[in-house]
Write a protein that holds these residues in place. Sequence first.
Motif, short mmCIF file in Angstrom:
data_model
loop_
_atom_site.label_atom_id
_atom_site.label_comp_id
_atom_site.label_asym_id
_atom_site.label_seq_id
_atom_site.Cartn_x
_atom_site.Cartn_y
_atom_site.Cartn_z
N UNK A 172 -12.86 22.94 -98.84
CA UNK A 172 -12.96 23.95 -97.79
C UNK A 172 -11.93 23.58 -96.72
N UNK A 173 -10.74 24.15 -96.83
CA UNK A 173 -9.66 23.89 -95.89
C UNK A 173 -9.72 24.93 -94.78
N UNK A 174 -9.73 24.45 -93.53
CA UNK A 174 -9.89 25.33 -92.37
C UNK A 174 -8.92 24.96 -91.26
N UNK A 175 -8.64 25.94 -90.40
CA UNK A 175 -7.89 25.66 -89.19
C UNK A 175 -8.86 25.13 -88.14
N UNK A 213 -12.73 18.45 -82.17
CA UNK A 213 -12.17 19.70 -82.67
C UNK A 213 -13.08 20.88 -82.39
N UNK A 214 -12.45 22.05 -82.31
CA UNK A 214 -13.17 23.33 -82.30
C UNK A 214 -12.92 23.97 -83.65
N UNK A 215 -13.99 24.18 -84.39
CA UNK A 215 -13.92 24.80 -85.71
C UNK A 215 -14.75 26.08 -85.65
N UNK A 216 -14.13 27.15 -85.18
CA UNK A 216 -14.79 28.46 -85.04
C UNK A 216 -16.05 28.35 -84.17
N UNK A 217 -15.94 27.61 -83.07
CA UNK A 217 -17.07 27.45 -82.16
C UNK A 217 -17.93 26.25 -82.46
N UNK A 218 -17.83 25.72 -83.66
CA UNK A 218 -18.56 24.50 -84.02
C UNK A 218 -17.74 23.30 -83.56
N UNK A 219 -18.37 22.36 -82.91
CA UNK A 219 -17.69 21.16 -82.44
C UNK A 219 -17.76 20.10 -83.53
N UNK A 220 -16.63 19.51 -83.85
CA UNK A 220 -16.54 18.47 -84.86
C UNK A 220 -15.78 17.28 -84.31
N UNK A 260 -3.12 23.27 -83.46
CA UNK A 260 -3.96 23.89 -84.48
C UNK A 260 -3.61 23.21 -85.79
N UNK A 261 -4.56 22.47 -86.33
CA UNK A 261 -4.33 21.69 -87.54
C UNK A 261 -5.15 22.26 -88.70
N UNK A 277 -0.39 25.05 -88.12
CA UNK A 277 -0.03 26.45 -88.32
C UNK A 277 1.24 26.75 -87.54
N UNK A 278 2.00 27.69 -88.02
CA UNK A 278 3.25 28.07 -87.36
C UNK A 278 3.01 29.02 -86.20
N UNK A 279 1.90 29.69 -86.23
CA UNK A 279 1.55 30.65 -85.19
C UNK A 279 0.22 30.26 -84.58
N UNK A 280 -0.04 30.76 -83.39
CA UNK A 280 -1.35 30.56 -82.79
C UNK A 280 -2.36 31.41 -83.56
N UNK A 281 -3.33 30.75 -84.14
CA UNK A 281 -4.39 31.45 -84.87
C UNK A 281 -5.72 30.92 -84.38
N UNK A 282 -6.76 31.63 -84.70
CA UNK A 282 -8.08 31.18 -84.28
C UNK A 282 -8.53 30.01 -85.16
N UNK A 283 -9.48 29.26 -84.65
CA UNK A 283 -10.02 28.14 -85.42
C UNK A 283 -11.01 28.65 -86.45
N UNK A 284 -11.17 27.88 -87.50
CA UNK A 284 -12.15 28.21 -88.52
C UNK A 284 -11.64 29.09 -89.65
#
Length: 108
Positions: free
Chosen positions: A14-17, A37-44, A63-64, A97-104
Motif C-alpha cells: 500500500x504505497x501512499x503519499x 506524517x500526515x496521511x490523509x488526516x491520519x497521523x503517523x 510530500x513523500x 511527488x513532482x507536484x503538490x498533492x494531497x496526502x493519502x
Amino acid sequence: MKETISYENFAKLDLRTAIIEKVEDIKGADKLYKLSLDLAGEKRTICAGIKKFYKKEELKGKIIIIVANLEQRKMRGILSEGMLLAAEGNKPILLTTFEKVESGLEIH
C-alpha cells in the motif's frame, strides 16, 4: 537485482503519499530521524535513516511516498508505522511527488 515477484505480491504493498509535518532528532541515533506524517488526516510516525544526508528544514513540508501497510517496528524505542521510499546512491534520494498533492493518495 532481487528475485522477481508476482504481481499479486506487489499488489499487497500500500504505497501512499504523505506530508512530513515534523522532523525530530532521536536521542543517541546518528542516522535516524523521527518523522511525523500526515496521511490523509491520519497521523503517523516513521523512523528514517536519512539524518546524515538531509537537514531537518529540508524535509519539513515534503510530500513523500511511503509503504503504509508495512508491519510496525520499534526503533530506538519509537514505534515506526511505515517506511519512506528512497533511491539509493551516494545519497538516498527521497521519492517525492513532482507536484503538490494531497496526502493519502494511493500510488499504482
